[in-house]
Design an enzyme around this catalytic site. Structure first.
Site, short mmCIF file in Angstrom:
data_model
loop_
_atom_site.label_atom_id
_atom_site.label_comp_id
_atom_site.label_asym_id
_atom_site.label_seq_id
_atom_site.Cartn_x
_atom_site.Cartn_y
_atom_site.Cartn_z
N ARG A 74 0.81 -1.21 0.00
CA ARG A 74 0.00 0.00 0.00
C ARG A 74 0.85 1.27 0.00
O ARG A 74 0.64 2.17 -0.82
CB ARG A 74 -0.92 0.01 1.22
N THR A 75 1.79 1.35 0.92
CA THR A 75 2.54 2.60 1.08
C THR A 75 3.43 2.89 -0.13
O THR A 75 3.43 4.01 -0.65
CB THR A 75 3.39 2.56 2.36
N HIS A 94 4.95 6.54 11.50
CA HIS A 94 4.48 6.42 10.11
C HIS A 94 3.56 7.64 9.88
O HIS A 94 2.34 7.51 9.81
CB HIS A 94 3.70 5.12 9.94
N LYS A 142 24.67 -6.66 -0.54
CA LYS A 142 26.11 -6.91 -0.56
C LYS A 142 26.82 -6.25 0.62
O LYS A 142 28.04 -6.29 0.72
CB LYS A 142 26.72 -6.40 -1.87
N ARG A 194 11.34 3.65 3.91
CA ARG A 194 10.82 2.71 4.91
C ARG A 194 11.98 1.82 5.34
O ARG A 194 12.69 1.26 4.51
CB ARG A 194 9.68 1.85 4.36
#
Length: 308
Positions: A54-55, A132, A82, A104
Site C-alpha cells: 500500500r505505502t 508512520h 552486498k 521505509r
C-alpha cells in the site's frame, strides 16, 4: 532542509494545510487525465528496506500524478544485499540528484539519520516501531471526511500498540488536531513509554466502545515479536477482536478503521470489515491524495515547508 519525519513535528496549522491540500488534490483522481505538472523535472526515490504494498504503491502513484520522475529502490537485489550501509546508499542518491526520498526501514530513527546525509526532502514511510506520519495524516483525513470534524472526536486505537508505528503517529497527530485518543490493548502490548503519550490507556475494550466515535483496529505484528505477549490467538481475538457483537456496542454513527493489512478473524471479523461503516478501502484511496499533498508542499508548493 525540509522533511516529514514525525507526526509530532507538525503544528496544527501545518497538519490542517496538508488535509486541506489533499482535499483539493483528490479531485485529480476524478479527471480523465489524472496528472498535474507540479513536480515535472523533480526526482522522487522510493527507498524501501521492508516489503510494502500500500505505502510504496501509494507514494509512487502520488508522485507520478504530480509528474515527478520516480525511482523505486528495493533493498533486495541491490547493493544493500552486498553490505552497503544506509549512509553510502544515501550518498549515492545524493550524487544522483534526488529531490525527495521516501524511506521505509526496519530501524527506528533511520529516516532522521537519512535527513542528515541528503540535501533533498526526506519523507518517513515507516521506521521500525517508531512512526508512520503519512498514515496518520491519511487516517485523520478519512476521519474528517466521514465525521465532518476532528476536534473533540473520541478515537480508540486497539490492538498491538507496542509494535505499531501507526499508533504512535496517530496519537501525536490526533492530539494536535484536538481529538481524544484511548489506547486499548493487553498490558503486554502497551509500550512502557505510553504513559508519557498524550492519550489514555485502557484494557477493557467492551467498556471503551460505547464512548467511541472512531475505532481503529491494529494487526498483531507477529513478525516483530520475540516473546509470547498473549496466551493464544483465540484468546486475543476473544478479548480484543472486533466482532459483530462488539460492533453493536458502537454508536450508530461510529466508524471502523484499519491501516491494513487486515487479518480477518483475528482482530476484526469479516462482517465488520465489509460493513459500510468500515473505511479500509477509503483509507487506501485517501492515502494517494494525502501523499500527493505532502509531496506537493515539500517539493513544489508555494506554501511554507511542513514539518521541521
Amino acid at each position: 532542509m525540509r522533511h516529514l519525519l514525525s507526526a509530532g513535528d507538525l503544528t496544527r496549522d501545518e497538519a490542517v494545510l496538508v488535509l486541506d491540500t489533499a482535499r483539493e488534490l483528490a479531485q485529480v483522481g476524478d479527471r480523465s487525465v489524472k496528472k498535474l505538472p507540479t513536480l515535472r523535472g523533480r526526482t522522487v526515490v522510493n527507498l524501501f528496506y521492508e516489503d510494502s504494498t500500500r505505502t510504496r504503491t501509494s507514494f509512487e502513484l502520488a508522485a507520478k500524478r504530480l509528474s515527478a520522475d520516480v525511482i523505486n529502490f528495493s533493498a533486495k537485489g541491490s547493493s544493500v544485499s552486498k553490505g552497503e550501509s544506509l549512509k553510502d546508499t544515501a550518498l549515492t542518491l545524493q550524487a544522483m540528484g534526488a529531490d525527495g526520498v521516501v524511506i521505509r526501514h526496519s530501524a527506528s530513527g533511520a529516516a532522521r539519520r537519512l535527513s542528515n546525509w541528503v540535501d533533498g526532502s526526506v519523507l518517513n514511510a515507516g521506521d521500525g516501531t517508531h512512526e508512520h506520519p503519512t498514515q496518520a495524516l491519511l487516517d485523520a483525513y478519512t476521519m474528517r471526511e466521514r465525521m465532518g470534524r476532528l476536534d473533540g472526536l473520541r478515537v480508540a486505537v486497539v490492538g498491538d500498540v507496542r509494535h505499531s508505528r501507526v499508533a504512535r503517529s496517530n496519537v501525536l497527530l490526533l492530539n494536535t488536531l484536538g481529538a481524544q485518543v484511548t489506547l486499548v490493548a493487553p498490558p503486554t502490548l502497551v509500550p512502557v513509554t505510553a504513559g508519557s503519550w498524550p492519550c489514555e490507556v485502557a484494557y477493557d475494550l467492551d467498556a471503551v466502545l460505547p464512548k467511541t466515535d472512531v475505532v481503529m483496529m491494529l494487526r498483531v505484528q507477529a513478525e516483530r515479536m520475540k516473546d509470547a505477549y498473549f496466551p493464544t490467538a483465540r484468546e486475543y481475538s476473544r478479548r480484543y477482536g472486533l466482532d459483530k457483537e462488539r460492533f453493536a456496542l458502537l454508536g450508530d454513527d461510529a466508524i471502523v478503521m484499519h491501516p491494513g493489512p487486515m487479518v480477518r478473524g483475528m482482530e476484526i471479523s469479516a462482517e465488520v470489515a465489509d460493513s459500510p461503516r468500515a473505511t479500509v478501502t477509503e483509507q487506501v484511496a485517501n492515502g494517494v491524495s494525502v501523499r500527493m499533498a505532502v509531496l506537493y508542499l515539500l517539493l513544489g508548493g508555494s506554501e511554507p515547508a511542513i514539518g521541521n
